[in-house]
Motif scaffolding. Structure first.
Motif, PDB file in Angstrom:
ATOM      1  N   TYR A 118      43.012   2.034 -56.737  1.00 42.54           N
ATOM      2  CA  TYR A 118      43.412   2.754 -57.774  1.00 42.54           C
ATOM      3  C   TYR A 118      42.148   4.193 -57.461  1.00 42.54           C
ATOM      4  CZ  TYR A 118      39.269   1.969 -60.304  1.00 42.54           C
ATOM      5  OH  TYR A 118      38.011   1.586 -60.722  1.00 42.54           O
ATOM      6  N   TYR A 148      50.535  15.293 -65.457  1.00 47.55           N
ATOM      7  CA  TYR A 148      49.885  13.948 -65.852  1.00 47.55           C
ATOM      8  C   TYR A 148      48.553  13.661 -65.669  1.00 47.55           C
ATOM      9  CZ  TYR A 148      54.628  12.939 -63.920  1.00 47.55           C
ATOM     10  OH  TYR A 148      56.038  12.731 -63.994  1.00 47.55           O
ATOM     11  N   GLY A 149      48.170  13.214 -66.598  1.00 50.69           N
ATOM     12  CA  GLY A 149      46.363  12.890 -66.567  1.00 50.69           C
ATOM     13  C   GLY A 149      45.931  13.479 -67.793  1.00 50.69           C
ATOM     14  N   CYS A 169      56.441   5.927 -61.425  1.00 48.26           N
ATOM     15  CA  CYS A 169      55.062   5.891 -62.088  1.00 48.26           C
ATOM     16  C   CYS A 169      55.105   6.566 -63.236  1.00 48.26           C
ATOM     17  CB  CYS A 169      54.030   6.102 -60.669  1.00 48.26           C
ATOM     18  SG  CYS A 169      54.151   5.772 -59.233  1.00 48.26           S
ATOM     19  N   TRP A 170      55.874   8.079 -63.375  1.00 44.08           N
ATOM     20  CA  TRP A 170      55.905   8.347 -64.878  1.00 44.08           C
ATOM     21  C   TRP A 170      57.859   8.361 -64.807  1.00 44.08           C
ATOM     22  CZ3 TRP A 170      53.169  10.090 -60.603  1.00 44.08           C
ATOM     23  CH2 TRP A 170      51.380  10.053 -60.733  1.00 44.08           C
ATOM     24  N   THR A 202      41.432  10.382 -64.891  1.00 44.73           N
ATOM     25  CA  THR A 202      42.975   9.772 -65.287  1.00 44.73           C
ATOM     26  C   THR A 202      42.450   9.373 -64.022  1.00 44.73           C
ATOM     27  OG1 THR A 202      43.829  11.571 -65.572  1.00 44.73           O
ATOM     28  CG2 THR A 202      45.244  10.235 -64.629  1.00 44.73           C
ATOM     29  N   CYS A 224      50.904   5.105 -56.339  1.00 45.61           N
ATOM     30  CA  CYS A 224      51.151   6.238 -57.268  1.00 45.61           C
ATOM     31  C   CYS A 224      50.341   7.646 -56.609  1.00 45.61           C
ATOM     32  CB  CYS A 224      50.856   6.127 -58.829  1.00 45.61           C
ATOM     33  SG  CYS A 224      52.635   5.140 -59.468  1.00 45.61           S
ATOM     34  N   ALA A 231      48.253   4.967 -64.468  1.00 50.01           N
ATOM     35  CA  ALA A 231      49.479   5.138 -64.296  1.00 50.01           C
ATOM     36  C   ALA A 231      50.126   3.849 -63.403  1.00 50.01           C
ATOM     37  CB  ALA A 231      50.287   6.664 -63.461  1.00 50.01           C
ATOM     38  N   ILE A 281      44.984   6.577 -61.846  1.00 51.36           N
ATOM     39  CA  ILE A 281      46.022   5.864 -61.301  1.00 51.36           C
ATOM     40  C   ILE A 281      46.200   5.123 -59.730  1.00 51.36           C
ATOM     41  CG2 ILE A 281      48.052   7.462 -59.406  1.00 51.36           C
ATOM     42  CD1 ILE A 281      46.815  10.228 -60.797  1.00 51.36           C
TER      43      ILE A 281
END
Length: 824
Positions: free
Chosen positions: A360, A438-439, A408-409, A387, A393, A15, A389
């Motif tokens: 990340y 998320y994820g 980010c989203w 996930t 984020c 993300a 990221i």
């Protein structure tokens, strides 16, 4: 990446905000002679390998491969660029070997397939700070447009260009994102700006063998002399044409049967680069488990300069328990960074190793809200793979910053619950938890682990402790949209070699394990202890301190190590001692993350303990608010035996003051000095204190000693009123006497006219036991000269060094003298 059939599904998305496609030891601080012919020794200790944690590790597919696949399905638009017209020039003082020699200037672009340099439109900036370690950052085409801190980067590796199976560069047909980004105006700007700051740009060429099609394609290239030669020639020609400065080979993993062929190709790549111009940097990527790479031959003369360890995703997509993807040390997985690095160092020199770290993190589903109250790295995962990221984020989630999360989203619901910032001190990783979808496809609690400035600083300190070539980054642009990112600033603070100035303090005790000042209770052998050094007047902005380290109450002989990073098995010693001897040594040492120092007592006996004391005498700050240093040839200012400076021996608990400024080259404006304090002819055990103010009952010690031992210790000490120092001999009773000697070696002046200080990790430059620096033992009254500059990150511009001098295996009593001029 080779072009072949269908692509496997990308399963670890990142993300991110969207961007347009554009024996006795003694501390020393001494001047270096005109021939830079001083050397320092740091230990009576043989390195022992760190023990490895047990547990699973997932070896691929790598994040590079997964992201290359994910972005291949998006068509990016790039504006074609012009010729690179700023040539590369090494930064002043850069001594990192490239192509088997010191760095050299390289030509600008030509645009014609040759390396004929073009007139430079911009004069390279030679005022940028020297990087004392490599900082190697990947810049993929989908992050072109990122604001870069060029001063803090030694190499920018453009990611990347594909190869066809016949060895030609993939410049026509489908999925030309890599090629179009490479020839874009954005990339022209990156290369010109990088060169103006003394930063290299390398071209990354990809060959992934994570599936059967990739294995077949890579094998076809490496097993064919014709295809291999075509690839090496086209890559080298393109580097010269574009005005770049090197090549990174991202061949991962090496296909079965191609172990030796990749060595052959790497050597061929070096040969073809040298035909264009000697001095291009050549590196290759390798996984944390490097079994498919012939490391010794890949890094031999005539091959690659360095290996980039992909030190991430060490905890796979569906681990048994949550935790860091690049743990410094872990009780749960075998392949932590310590194990990985030691695996490499068992095969190649540390100067050949770049440790890549992730910008990340990974978030894992943990199921219930109560799970987040469990200890880090102790929570089972469930469901889909992790996930991915980006740091930008991840930071937004930990900060609970709704606006940043929305960037980010852009669509979807935000998390409904957050845990905020957390830190795993065991694995050295930031982490947080949130509740939402998320994820994944359902609402659940997820734990997210990622590097932040604290954990990144700890890993940079470890890189220093291992004395690696430098740090790597996957990937630039994942930290923020600004060149003022806290991650790159952390690396800059660690490795830019930013000049610092000195602020002397009245000696102050900040640690005494006997009485609970700092970590309470005795140190246990091979158990690292960390303590804060922000007391005693040391600010949080300090980068290093001077002080005095003392051992007492030891139950076994051994040594103490003190430094910026915790090490259970240190490879250098600060203070060596037998049983029953209260002993001290001065230190000048870099501070670790959070203004801390870590200490380790090492004994041959399990369970042995020792008490430790640390007195701080000053600190360094990365600005011009303090003083700078002027080295002097050693001069004796005090010798009570000959009534020089003071007359007659010192009596116990009677402070005595002597003049320093105006003698031995120390000017009246000096605020502090470095020197060597020696005791002899003492009639009772005790200690000496030296400082700016007279005190009959000092609360800190400079030099501890028994009877019958002529003993010395280095000092960095503030001067008192009128440029004086005061010395006190303290014994258990009144009446004993001792003769005192003081030699000055330099002074600090409260301006920028002297030399500024750059802290370095302890690095052994001399060990006569193993013919390192000098061969064989030193004979009495025979001066020997050895090299300092060019080793251990000491640049040729250095005028003085701090270090630790140790003697062992001596066949007679005596003393060592070390300085810039040979004297028998």
């Amino acid at each position: 990446m080779f072009k072949h059939g269908s692509l496997p599904r990308f399963h670890a998305w990142l993300a991110r905000p969207r961007r347009e496609g554009n024996g006795h030891a003694n501390d020393v601080l001494l001047p270096i002679g005109l021939a830079f012919a001083l050397a320092i020794s740091t230990a009576i200790v043989t390195p022992s390998p760190a023990s490895a944690a047990e547990g699973p590790q997932t070896d691929g597919p790598s994040i590079q491969y997964q992201e290359a696949l994910a972005h291949a399905s998006t068509a990016y638009t790039f504006t074609p660029g012009g010729i690179v017209n700023v040539p590369f020039r090494p930064r002043a003082g850069d001594i990192t070997p490239v192509d088997g020699a010191a760095p050299v200037a390289l030509p600008a672009g030509s645009g014609s397939g040759t390396a004929t340099p073009q007139p430079a439109a911009v004069t390279p900036n030679q005022t940028v700070s020297l990087l004392r370690r490599a900082v190697f950052g990947f810049l993929p085409y989908w992050e072109l447009g990122t604001t870069l801190n060029y001063d803090a980067l030694s190499t920018i590796a453009y990611f990347g260009i594909d190869l066809n199976t016949d060895g030609t560069l993939h410049t026509t047909g489908g999925d030309l994102n890599g090629w179009n980004g490479w020839v874009s105006s954005s990339m022209t700007s990156v290369i010109n700006n990088a060169h103006a700051h003394g930063t290299r740009v390398a071209l990354t060429v990809e060959s992934f063998a994570w599936d059967s099609a990739g294995v077949a394609a890579q094998s076809a290239l490496l097993s064919s002399p014709t295809a291999s030669l075509t690839a090496a020639q086209q890559i080298a020609a393109e580097v010269g044409r574009r005005g770049a400065d090197g090549v990174n080979l991202d061949f991962e993993p090496i296909a079965p049967g191609q172990y030796s062929n990749f060595v052959t190709f790497t050597r061929l790549m070096r040969s073809e680069l040298d035909k264009v111009h000697p001095g291009y940097e050549l590196t290759f990527c390798a996984t944390g488990a490097p079994g498919t790479y012939d490391l010794p031959n890949l890094l031999a003369p005539g091959a690659a300069d360095a290996v980039f360890i992909m030190g991430y995703d060490l905890r796979g997509g569906s681990p048994v328990r949550t935790g860091s993807i690049d743990p410094l040390e872990s009780a749960y997985i075998r392949y932590d960074l310590t194990y990985v690095v030691n695996t490499y160092l068992s095969q190649v020199a540390p100067s050949k190793v770049i440790l890549g770290l992730p910008w990340y993190g990974h978030a894992w589903s943990t199921g219930t809200s109560t799970a987040v109250n469990a200890p880090p790295a102790d929570i089972p995962t469930y469901g889909s793979p992790a996930t991915g990221i980006t740091y930008t984020c991840a930071k937004a989630l930990a900060d609970q910053n709704v606006a940043a999360m929305r960037a980010c989203w852009p669509t979807g619901d935000l998390p409904t619950a957050y845990l905020g910032w957390q830190y795993d001190t065991g694995e050295q990783s930031a982490w947080t938890a949130y509740y939402g979808n998320y994820g994944g496809t359902q609402n659940t609690w997820r734990e997210l682990y990622f590097d932040n400035p604290q954990s990144l600083a700890a890993k940079c300190d470890a890189i220093d402790a291992w004395n690696l070539r430098g740090v790597g980054i996957w990937t630039l642009g994942y930290d923020s949209n600004s060149g003022n990112s806290d991650l790159i600033n952390t690396i800059a603070a660690k490795f830019e070699g930013i000049p610092t100035t000195y602020v002397p303090l009245t000696p102050t005790r900040v640690l005494d394990t006997r009485f609970g000042a700092g970590p309470s209770g005795a140190l246990v052998s091979r158990v690292a202890r960390t303590f804060a050094v922000t007391g005693g007047g040391v600010p949080v902005t300090a980068t290093a301190v001077t002080g005095n380290l003392t051992v007492t109450g030891q139950t076994s002989r051994g040594y103490l190590y003190i430094g910026p990073v915790a090490m259970s098995n240190p490879t250098s010693s600060t203070l060596n001692f037998p049983v029953g001897d209260d002993r001290a040594n001065a230190v000048t040492v870099a501070l670790g993350s959070g203004s801390t120092l870590s200490a380790t007592y090492v004994s041959p006996n399990n369970g042995a303990t020792a008490q430790m004391i640390f007195d701080v005498t000053g600190y360094f700050v990365p600005d011009k608010s303090g003083a700078t240093y002027v080295a002097l040839n050693q001069a004796r200012l005090l010798d009570t035996r000959s009534n020089s400076g003071l007359s007659g021996p010192s009596a116990s608990h009677v402070a005595r003051t002597f003049q320093v400024s105006g003698y031995g080259g120390v000017p009246s404006g000096a605020i502090a000095v470095t020197g060597n304090l020696t005791v002899t002819q003492q009639t009772s055990a005790g200690y000496l204190f030296i400082g700016p103010a007279a005190t009959n009952n000092p609360t800190s010690s400079t030099l501890n000693f028994p009877v019958g031992d002529d003993r010395a210790n280095a000092v960095t000490v503030a001067l008192g009123t009128g440029g004086t120092l005061s010395v006190t001999y303290a014994a258990a009773t009144l009446g004993p006497t001792a003769q005192v000697i003081f030699d000055v070696t330099g002074y600090f002046t409260p301006d920028t006219s002297g030399a500024s200080y750059v802290p370095l990790p302890p690095t052994r430059l001399l060990d006569t036991r193993y013919n390192s620096g000098l061969g064989g033992a030193s004979a009495s009254h025979v001066a020997r000269t050895f090299q300092v500059s060019g080793y251990g990150s000491v640049p040729p511009t250095a005028s003085a060094v701090t270090g630790n001098l140790t003697v062992t295996g001596q066949t007679s009593a005596g003393f060592l003298s070390i300085g810039p001029v040979a004297q028998n």
